[in-house]
Design a protein around this motif. Structure first.
Motif, PDB file in Angstrom:
ATOM      1  N   GLY A 130      34.228  13.835  48.866  1.00  0.00           N
ATOM      2  CA  GLY A 130      34.256  15.338  48.422  1.00  0.00           C
ATOM      3  C   GLY A 130      35.373  16.209  49.000  1.00  0.00           C
ATOM      4  O   GLY A 130      34.778  17.335  48.977  1.00  0.00           O
ATOM      5  N   ARG A 149      34.470  15.482  57.815  1.00  0.00           N
ATOM      6  CA  ARG A 149      34.657  14.411  56.958  1.00  0.00           C
ATOM      7  C   ARG A 149      36.065  14.008  56.674  1.00  0.00           C
ATOM      8  O   ARG A 149      36.223  13.052  56.503  1.00  0.00           O
ATOM      9  CB  ARG A 149      34.254  15.287  55.642  1.00  0.00           C
ATOM     10  CG  ARG A 149      32.619  15.110  55.103  1.00  0.00           C
ATOM     11  CD  ARG A 149      32.446  15.578  53.585  1.00  0.00           C
ATOM     12  NE  ARG A 149      32.482  17.221  53.862  1.00  0.00           N
ATOM     13  CZ  ARG A 149      32.551  17.830  52.733  1.00  0.00           C
ATOM     14  NH1 ARG A 149      32.504  17.210  51.583  1.00  0.00           N
ATOM     15  NH2 ARG A 149      32.567  19.025  53.055  1.00  0.00           N
ATOM     16  N   GLU A 179      26.242  12.062  51.510  1.00  0.00           N
ATOM     17  CA  GLU A 179      27.283  11.213  50.776  1.00  0.00           C
ATOM     18  C   GLU A 179      28.165  10.433  51.705  1.00  0.00           C
ATOM     19  O   GLU A 179      28.477   9.369  51.393  1.00  0.00           O
ATOM     20  CB  GLU A 179      28.496  12.589  50.429  1.00  0.00           C
ATOM     21  CG  GLU A 179      28.013  13.235  49.206  1.00  0.00           C
ATOM     22  CD  GLU A 179      28.739  14.491  48.919  1.00  0.00           C
ATOM     23  OE1 GLU A 179      30.048  14.722  49.541  1.00  0.00           O
ATOM     24  OE2 GLU A 179      28.506  15.296  48.203  1.00  0.00           O
TER      25      GLU A 179
END
Length: 532
Positions: A130, A149, A179
């Motif tokens: 993402g 991330r 995720e």
């Protein structure tokens, strides 16, 4: 894939080894979870796989660690980089470029990956995690969770055979954590990647583990087994396991789904708890934001924020990574200046007030605790904190003893684990006893016992009239500590109310106990135990 043969590591000057008697094999294509209290050597064990221990950290490694047939004693990290990808507790320490896309590509460039393959993998990783909307963003402008991330993505692009992750979800909001864990599951099941990770937020990850390795105490031999077997004996376990033990369920549930299937009788027995509505008028106003907007370059971090914090209340700021939580805290200590609106702390505008005057009114424990620590020993940090705060000698050390039992005065802060460093930074800030205490991700790196000690200290401060505001992704902490939850999204307030009202109806922010016992409004195992 990974073989430990009677491995022990002893650091210079230490009286005993940090880890000892490690003798286990991690097969290809398994997700192995490393658990244990803070400071038992989980990061050290992970470091032996990547070669960082002892080639970078120093110390003495006895025994043998092999990864895909390569002995880490004779292969330094650069000779393992093509098969082992590592993300440590502090992702910022890994960054070598300025933008997100460049960072994702850097590792592949170092390994000589063809340009067309690099381009494809960068795009895949941007979508997986993402990050597509952050492609051109400077890393310095990202939130802590966004940086985490990116750090994970920079390792994934190289397609290593082994992934070593230290607290991979610690700074991630619940959705982002799901995720990342889904990506790890896909790598394990579809590509046969071997994943070895340490994580304190077991409620997020234990149900995905193939095996669990428990380090019960420093220097003790690890205990290995199936997740449900280890959770039954582990001193650290998630709330759903604690609820299962309380209810006498056998086998113990590892996920909310498993627990809900057995919870019908418990829900009927408990009924609904008595409603608790916190009064915001019971204390004196210690801080107020009115129409506040903050921009970072072209990015609007806060939009028209109106908030009031009163003495004696504990408020949790929640929301996805990049929602504006850290910016809001920074505005309260004068680190950022609003482009419109007003910020008042104790009647002062923080960005126009000298730090020595502001320290008696507000204290901030940042996401990176090392930013507050500059002395060579724990004792020196405490002495400096006492002097800066005008407190009695020993005041800071007393707090450290409560939050970090057993830590020696001569220990260098850099030799502490991430969670221990955070506890030391918290003690330094608390020494001044500011009426307003701000904490940014205060449980990052803390095990459940350390978190319980932190909660006890913060509840004590709130009872004395201090206002506590914490930005957190830890829904269990918010449920246990906060009377009020404020949810931010894209810099705007989307919810502000009593904790039970805000979190119970939210799939993202509800704690495990609330999910298991819904629609009953029980938030924590402690509440259930007290009722029973």
């Amino acid at each position: 894939m990974i073989r430990f043969e009677n491995v022990s590591v002893t650091y210079g000057g230490a009286a005993a080894p940090t880890i000892a008697g490690v003798d286990l094999t991690v097969p290809e294509g398994e997700l192995v979870l490393l658990v244990g209290p803070s400071g038992v050597g989980k990061s050290t064990l992970l470091g032996t796989v990547s070669g960082l221990v002892p080639h970078f950290t120093g110390g003495t490694l006895r025994g043998r660690v092999t990864v895909d047939g390569r002995d880490t004693r004779t292969h330094p990290p650069r000779q393992l980089a093509d098969i082992v990808g590592t993300v440590g507790q502090d992702p910022s320490a890994h960054f070598v470029t300025d933008t997100v896309e460049d960072e994702l590509a850097y590792g592949m460039e170092s390994l000589g990956t063809p340009p067309d393959v690099m381009r494809r993998r960068v795009e895949e990783t941007l979508d997986l995690l993402g990050l597509a909307g952050l492609r051109e963003r400077p890393i310095a402008t990202l939130s802590g969770g966004q940086r985490q991330r990116v750090a994970i993505g920079s390792v994934l692009t190289a397609h290593p055979k082994v992934l070593v992750l230290d607290e991979p979800t610690s700074a991630l909001d619940p959705a982002a954590a799901e995720e990342v864990l889904a990506v790890l599951q896909r790598l394990v099941h579809d590509l046969g990647t071997t994943v070895l990770l340490a994580e304190h937020r077991l409620e997020r990850v234990v149900q995905y583990a193939d095996r669990v390795v428990l380090l019960p105490e420093p220097g003790a031999a690890p205990v290995t087994g199936a997740p449900e077997e280890i959770m039954a004996i582990s001193p650290v376990h998630p709330p759903v396991v604690a609820l299962g033990k309380l209810a006498g369920w056998d086998p113990l549930p590892l996920s909310v789904r498993d627990a809900r299937r057995r919870a019908g009788e418990l829900r009927d027995r408990l009924g609904d708890p008595a409603p608790v509505t916190p009064s915001r008028d019971s204390g004196e106003t210690v801080a107020e934001l009115s129409g506040v907007a903050v921009r970072h370059g072209r990015v609007t971090a806060l939009r028209d924020v109106d908030l009031t914090f009163t003495g004696g209340e504990t408020v949790a700021l929640m929301g996805r990574n990049g929602a504006g939580k850290s910016t809001l805290l920074s505005s309260l200590v004068g680190l950022v200046e609003p482009v419109s609106g007003t910020v008042s702390v104790g009647g002062l505008a923080p960005h126009r007030t000298r730090p020595r005057d502001l320290i008696r009114r507000v204290g901030l424990v940042p996401q990176e605790p090392r930013d507050l620590l500059y002395a060579d020993t724990v004792a020196a940090e405490c002495a400096a904190a006492d002097t800066d705060a005008g407190a009695a000698p020993g005041a800071c050390r007393e707090l450290v003893a409560r939050l970090l039992p057993g830590v020696r005065d001569a220990t260098h802060p850099r030799d502490l684990s991430e969670g221990q460093r955070l506890a030391l930074a918290l003690a330094v800030v608390l020494t001044a006893r500011p009426p307003l205490l701000l904490l940014d991700e205060p449980t990052r790196g803390l095990d459940y016992a350390a978190k319980a000690r932190l909660v006890a200290v913060l509840k004590e401060l709130a009872a004395r009239g201090h206002a506590i505001v914490l930005a957190t992704h830890d829904v269990e902490l918010a449920a246990e500590l906060a009377q009020r939850v404020v949810v931010l999204a894209d810099g705007e307030i989307v919810a502000d109310g009593p904790t039970a009202e805000v979190v119970v109806g939210s799939p993202a922010f509800a704690p495990q106990t609330a999910k298991v016992l819904a629609p009953r409004r029980w938030l924590t195992v402690a509440q259930v135990e007290a009722s029973l």
